[in-house]
Write an enzyme that holds these catalytic residues in place. Structure first.
Site, mmCIF file in Angstrom:
data_model
loop_
_atom_site.group_PDB
_atom_site.id
_atom_site.type_symbol
_atom_site.label_atom_id
_atom_site.label_comp_id
_atom_site.label_asym_id
_atom_site.label_seq_id
_atom_site.Cartn_x
_atom_site.Cartn_y
_atom_site.Cartn_z
ATOM 1 N N TYR A 1 -4.366 -0.994 10.048
ATOM 2 C CA TYR A 1 -3.302 -1.526 9.195
ATOM 3 C C TYR A 1 -2.018 -0.735 9.373
ATOM 4 C CZ TYR A 1 -0.444 -1.974 4.983
ATOM 5 O OH TYR A 1 0.611 -2.118 4.122
ATOM 6 N N ASN B 1 1.740 3.264 -2.873
ATOM 7 C CA ASN B 1 0.763 2.287 -3.380
ATOM 8 C C ASN B 1 1.285 1.573 -4.627
ATOM 9 O OD1 ASN B 1 -0.967 3.679 -1.544
ATOM 10 N ND2 ASN B 1 -2.707 3.038 -2.796
ATOM 11 N N TYR C 1 -14.543 5.725 -3.466
ATOM 12 C CA TYR C 1 -14.830 6.209 -2.107
ATOM 13 C C TYR C 1 -14.902 7.733 -2.073
ATOM 14 C CZ TYR C 1 -13.557 1.515 -0.326
ATOM 15 O OH TYR C 1 -13.487 0.165 -0.064
ATOM 16 N N LYS D 1 1.677 -1.766 10.941
ATOM 17 C CA LYS D 1 2.933 -1.703 10.175
ATOM 18 C C LYS D 1 3.939 -0.782 10.875
ATOM 19 C CE LYS D 1 3.895 -3.314 6.736
ATOM 20 N NZ LYS D 1 4.489 -4.641 6.368
ATOM 21 N N LEU E 1 -7.951 -1.331 -5.277
ATOM 22 C CA LEU E 1 -8.612 -0.365 -6.168
ATOM 23 C C LEU E 1 -8.391 -0.625 -7.667
ATOM 24 C CD1 LEU E 1 -10.243 2.223 -6.651
ATOM 25 C CD2 LEU E 1 -8.124 3.528 -6.365
ATOM 26 N N ASP F 1 5.352 -18.725 3.243
ATOM 27 C CA ASP F 1 4.028 -18.097 3.158
ATOM 28 C C ASP F 1 2.994 -19.005 3.817
ATOM 29 O OD1 ASP F 1 2.843 -15.743 0.936
ATOM 30 O OD2 ASP F 1 1.438 -17.036 2.022
ATOM 31 N N THR G 1 5.328 0.451 4.525
ATOM 32 C CA THR G 1 4.474 1.305 3.703
ATOM 33 C C THR G 1 4.643 2.774 4.061
ATOM 34 O OG1 THR G 1 2.150 1.877 3.368
ATOM 35 C CG2 THR G 1 2.659 0.736 5.387
ATOM 36 N N ASP G 2 4.325 3.652 3.114
ATOM 37 C CA ASP G 2 4.331 5.091 3.422
ATOM 38 C C ASP G 2 3.156 5.473 4.313
ATOM 39 O OD1 ASP G 2 2.250 4.862 1.573
ATOM 40 O OD2 ASP G 2 2.985 6.430 0.214
ATOM 41 N N GLU G 3 2.196 4.549 4.506
ATOM 42 C CA GLU G 3 1.020 4.879 5.310
ATOM 43 C C GLU G 3 1.369 5.090 6.780
ATOM 44 O OE1 GLU G 3 -2.545 2.674 4.453
ATOM 45 O OE2 GLU G 3 -1.821 2.106 2.471
ATOM 46 N N ALA H 1 2.300 -10.074 5.433
ATOM 47 C CA ALA H 1 1.504 -9.157 6.245
ATOM 48 C C ALA H 1 0.041 -9.299 5.871
ATOM 49 C CB ALA H 1 1.948 -7.706 5.998
#
Ligand code: NAD
Length: 345
Positions: free
Chosen positions: A155, A184, A212, A159, A195, A31, A130-132, A81
């Site tokens: 981001y 998430n 938001y 990824k 969040l 790291d 990530t699912d993003e 990341a």
């Protein structure tokens, strides 16, 4: 196994490190200790016989070659990341450098190591994503492993690029790769700019709880300890070259999640008025993805894995952890950018 885990001083990486040590693996935690890292996250395993920490940057190829040669790992779990979407809006460069070039550098070092070892087919390069990367859903449908990539933030684009690199190194060089894309996460040791901890800590302080837009965005919430368990399951049982979507089976609108946390705090730390009175709607995130949802079929049918906690149970454990670990989060609140509105465009 001897695992080389990158990003093991972060939120999810530290959960993987703790579970891997508890399961009897050896761990080399690599790291760079960016603003998001905290070595206290792995304090409980720091003196374990199988644990080693390497302060090194995945973008530094000489350092990565040295780490692989020194430790000869059986597998890599790559979590390092830049991870905060709002920071990627304000400063995308660091995301491209670490998430894309850092992953490239790590892949090359892993490949050299694997070839030096005689190309063992038991080796694994497990890339955690990530699912993003799949973009934004409407009210219906779920992401499967075959959903086309459609990233929309710096981001998620970085990824997605890293996922493509990992698959390419598998196809082109034969490196034994495996990928996971998860939803998430939330839970203990979550850095106080995301969040769930923002809601808990602002509510405790009696400060406005920023939400938001109208809080209509939907996410699937996965308890971090379940994610770490899923990652170790994929590493041990997953099929080479395959990717697995990991979800919590817990879809919720942001506003509903915030209300759930407020209700837990009303019970555990009552104040004169309900914590939900502190909810304040603020300008939405530019390009805010509307909905993410995971089809968990492959994890269930091929690996027999399912999350162990509901959202209600996981949030209760999370809130209690923040109440019991004030010194941990107080120390992080002084870090650059924490508590400020980031990524407003
Ligand atoms: P985090 O920001 O909490 O931790 C990231 C860690 O990586 C930190 O310890 C940081 O010091 C380290 N790091 C950053 N740049 C580095 C570099 N150049 N070299 C070495 N180390 C570096 O992130 P997280 O939330 O724990 O996420 C871990 C991984 O899981 C990431 O790859 C992220 O994309 C992925 N992921 C996260 C979520 C989520 O909800 N948090 C969901 C899906 C996937």
């Amino acid at each position: 196994m001897k695992l080389l885990i990158t990003g093991g001083a972060g939120f999810i990486g530290s959960a993987v490190v703790r579970q891997a040590i508890a399961a009897g693996h050896s761990v080399v935690n690599v790291d760079a200790l960016t603003y998001a890292a905290c070595l206290d996250n792995v304090a409980q395993v720091a003196d374990a016989p199988g644990y080693t920490f390497e302060h090194a940057d995945i973008r530094d190829s000489a350092a990565m070659d040295r780490v692989f040669a020194a430790h000869t790992p059986d597998a890599v779990m790559h979590l390092a990341a830049e991870s905060h979407v709002d920071r990627s809006i304000d400063g995308p460069g660091a995301f491209l450098e670490t998430n894309i070039m850092g992953t490239y550098t790590l892949l090359q070092a892993a490949r050299t190591h694997w070839e030096t070892q005689g190309r063992p087919d038991t080796f694994r390069f497990h890339h955690i994503s990530t699912d993003e990367v799949f973009g934004s859903l409407g009210p219906k449908g779920q992401f499967t492993e075959d959903t086309a990539y459609d990233p929309r933030s710096p981001y998620s684009a970085s990824k997605a690029a890293s996922d493509h690199l990992v698959r390419a190194w598998g196809e082109t060089y034969g490196l034994p790769v495996i990928l996971t894309n998860c939803s998430n996460n939330y839970g203990p040791f979550h850095f106080p700019e995301k969040l769930v901890p923002v809601v808990i800590l602002n509510a405790l302080a009696g400060d406005a709880i920023p939400v938001y837009g109208q809080g209509e965005n939907v996410r699937d919430w996965l308890f971090v300890e379940d994610h770490a368990d899923a990652l170790l399951t994929v590493l041990e049982k997953g099929q080479l070259g395959r990717s697995y979507n990991i979800g919590g089976e817990n879809e919720a609108r942001n506003i509903d999640l915030v209300h759930m946390i407020c209700a837990i705090l009303d019970r555990l730390r009552p104040r004169d008025t309900p914590h939900a009175d502190l909810i304040t709607f603020v300008a939405d995130r530019p390009g805010h993805d509307q909905r993410y949802a995971i089809d968990p079929t492959r994890m269930q049918t091929e690996l027999g894995w399912r999350p162990s906690v509901t959202l209600e149970q996981g949030l209760e454990r999370t809130v209690r952890w923040y109440l019991d670990n004030e010194s941990w989060w107080r120390a992080l609140q002084n870090r650059d950018g924490v508590g400020k509105r980031l990524g407003a465009g």
